[in-house]
Design an enzyme around this catalytic site. Sequence first.
Site, PDB file in Angstrom:
ATOM      1  N   ASP A   1       0.831  -1.211   0.000  1.00  0.00           N
ATOM      2  CA  ASP A   1       0.000   0.000   0.000  1.00  0.00           C
ATOM      3  C   ASP A   1       0.865   1.262   0.000  1.00  0.00           C
ATOM      4  OD1 ASP A   1      -2.393   1.384  -0.014  1.00  0.00           O
ATOM      5  OD2 ASP A   1      -2.573   1.401   2.166  1.00  0.00           O
TER       6      ASP A   1
ATOM      7  N   HIS B   1       1.984   3.217  -9.069  1.00  0.00           N
ATOM      8  CA  HIS B   1       1.802   1.767  -9.276  1.00  0.00           C
ATOM      9  C   HIS B   1       2.970   1.205 -10.092  1.00  0.00           C
ATOM     10  CE1 HIS B   1      -2.023   2.163  -7.401  1.00  0.00           C
ATOM     11  NE2 HIS B   1      -2.629   2.766  -8.411  1.00  0.00           N
TER      12      HIS B   1
ATOM     13  N   LEU C   1      11.094 -20.065  -5.392  1.00  0.00           N
ATOM     14  CA  LEU C   1      10.180 -19.184  -4.654  1.00  0.00           C
ATOM     15  C   LEU C   1       8.783 -19.294  -5.253  1.00  0.00           C
ATOM     16  CD1 LEU C   1       9.777 -16.675  -2.623  1.00  0.00           C
ATOM     17  CD2 LEU C   1      10.012 -15.267  -4.662  1.00  0.00           C
TER      18      LEU C   1
HETATM   19  C1  IPE Z   1      -5.321  -2.736  -0.005  1.00  0.00           C
HETATM   20  O1  IPE Z   1      -5.035  -1.388  -0.164  1.00  0.00           O
HETATM   21  C2  IPE Z   1      -5.332  -3.429  -1.344  1.00  0.00           C
HETATM   22  C3  IPE Z   1      -4.050  -3.556  -2.008  1.00  0.00           C
HETATM   23  C4  IPE Z   1      -2.882  -3.187  -1.556  1.00  0.00           C
HETATM   24  C5  IPE Z   1      -4.098  -4.194  -3.302  1.00  0.00           C
HETATM   25  P1  IPE Z   1      -6.182  -0.294  -0.272  1.00  0.00           P
HETATM   26  O2  IPE Z   1      -5.515   1.010  -0.433  1.00  0.00           O
HETATM   27  O3  IPE Z   1      -7.158  -0.675  -1.322  1.00  0.00           O
HETATM   28  O4  IPE Z   1      -6.883  -0.419   1.155  1.00  0.00           O
HETATM   29  P2  IPE Z   1      -7.847   0.623   1.893  1.00  0.00           P
HETATM   30  O5  IPE Z   1      -8.872   1.051   0.888  1.00  0.00           O
HETATM   31  O6  IPE Z   1      -7.008   1.764   2.337  1.00  0.00           O
HETATM   32  O7  IPE Z   1      -8.402  -0.139   3.043  1.00  0.00           O
HETATM   33  C1  IPE Z   2      -1.832   0.197  -3.216  1.00  0.00           C
HETATM   34  O1  IPE Z   2      -1.535   1.549  -3.270  1.00  0.00           O
HETATM   35  C2  IPE Z   2      -2.030  -0.392  -4.589  1.00  0.00           C
HETATM   36  C3  IPE Z   2      -3.428  -0.772  -4.882  1.00  0.00           C
HETATM   37  C4  IPE Z   2      -4.401  -0.722  -4.042  1.00  0.00           C
HETATM   38  C5  IPE Z   2      -3.690  -1.244  -6.222  1.00  0.00           C
HETATM   39  P1  IPE Z   2      -2.693   2.645  -3.229  1.00  0.00           P
HETATM   40  O2  IPE Z   2      -3.083   2.979  -4.626  1.00  0.00           O
HETATM   41  O3  IPE Z   2      -3.797   2.201  -2.350  1.00  0.00           O
HETATM   42  O4  IPE Z   2      -1.924   3.853  -2.575  1.00  0.00           O
HETATM   43  P2  IPE Z   2      -2.517   4.901  -1.535  1.00  0.00           P
HETATM   44  O5  IPE Z   2      -3.021   4.136  -0.344  1.00  0.00           O
HETATM   45  O6  IPE Z   2      -3.620   5.646  -2.236  1.00  0.00           O
HETATM   46  O7  IPE Z   2      -1.354   5.770  -1.218  1.00  0.00           O
HETATM   47 MG    MG Z   3      -4.145   2.461  -0.348  1.00  0.00          MG
END
Ligand code: IPE
Ligand code: IPE
Ligand code: MG
Length: 256
Positions: free
Chosen positions: A24, A41, A135
């Site tokens: 995240d 991403h 892995l």
């Molecule tokens: C969790 O992150 C999902 C992934 C890392 C793929 P999110 O950014 O979607 O989670 P929330 O919305 O903050 O709970």
């Molecule tokens: C996690 O990073 C990746 C996915 C959920 C696909 P985020 O896109 O949720 O990044 P933040 O939380 O907005 O910084």
């Molecule tokens: Mg996020």
Amino acid sequence: MSNTDTPRSHPQGVQPAHIAIVMDGNGRWAQKRWLPRVAGHKQGVDALRRVVKACIERAVPVLSVFAFSSENWNRPVEEVSGLMDLLVMALSREVPSLRENGVRLHFPGDRSGLSARVVQGLEAAERDTAHNRVLVLNVCFNYGGRWDVTQAARRLVQQGREITEENLSSAMALAHVGDPDLLIRTGGELRISNFLLWQSAYTELVFTECLWPDFDAAELDRAMAEFARRERRFGQTAEQRAEIEVQVVAAGQQHA
Ligand code: IPE
Ligand code: IPE
Ligand code: MG
């Protein structure tokens, strides 16, 4: 361990046999730099490449990462399509070297919601790396813990099998590996966000403020060191666990 075994458990302490990561913080990483979220991403793919390499170097046999959740469909359409494009691109770019380095890919998640182009990419990557044993890399895509429990229960019902913990475990999307020992969440949020709900019943949780695109081998080492300091009790008392440790050490000395 033989070259063909998929490891399912590990002796108490020291090194996790299965690390799970909620990757995240990509969006915030990009926004801090005035870049579009999808740029974060993209950097996230580089971070994953670094962590795969670090896991291989540290002889961690299983890594499971959360790449796209059941709930991520609720994001803006451009971001969702950007993530789908990035997956297809990353597969064509990364699979040859993953294949050479002994990485076996799995993509646990609901394929029914994905386009034919994406499904073909996932299936080809699984097929091309199926012989690998260094892995196991589970890239959880269109995955949700609630989806997983539901699909497992539905499968047992269809097969006329009894709903037991053992049967459910064997029908879950990560039945090919043991439960995660260590779950890391980057990006500073203190929640699971519907990741491995069933499988993380006794997983050690480590949260870090580090945004996923900044995550590297040193951050992994910090999380693994934190894991090594934890005492896992699995419902028992500290005294019982200490007694088990003594027995494990004694058995190890006998085999030495
Ligand atoms: C969790 O992150 C999902 C992934 C890392 C793929 P999110 O950014 O979607 O989670 P929330 O919305 O903050 O709970
Ligand atoms: C996690 O990073 C990746 C996915 C959920 C696909 P985020 O896109 O949720 O990044 P933040 O939380 O907005 O910084
Ligand atoms: Mg996020």
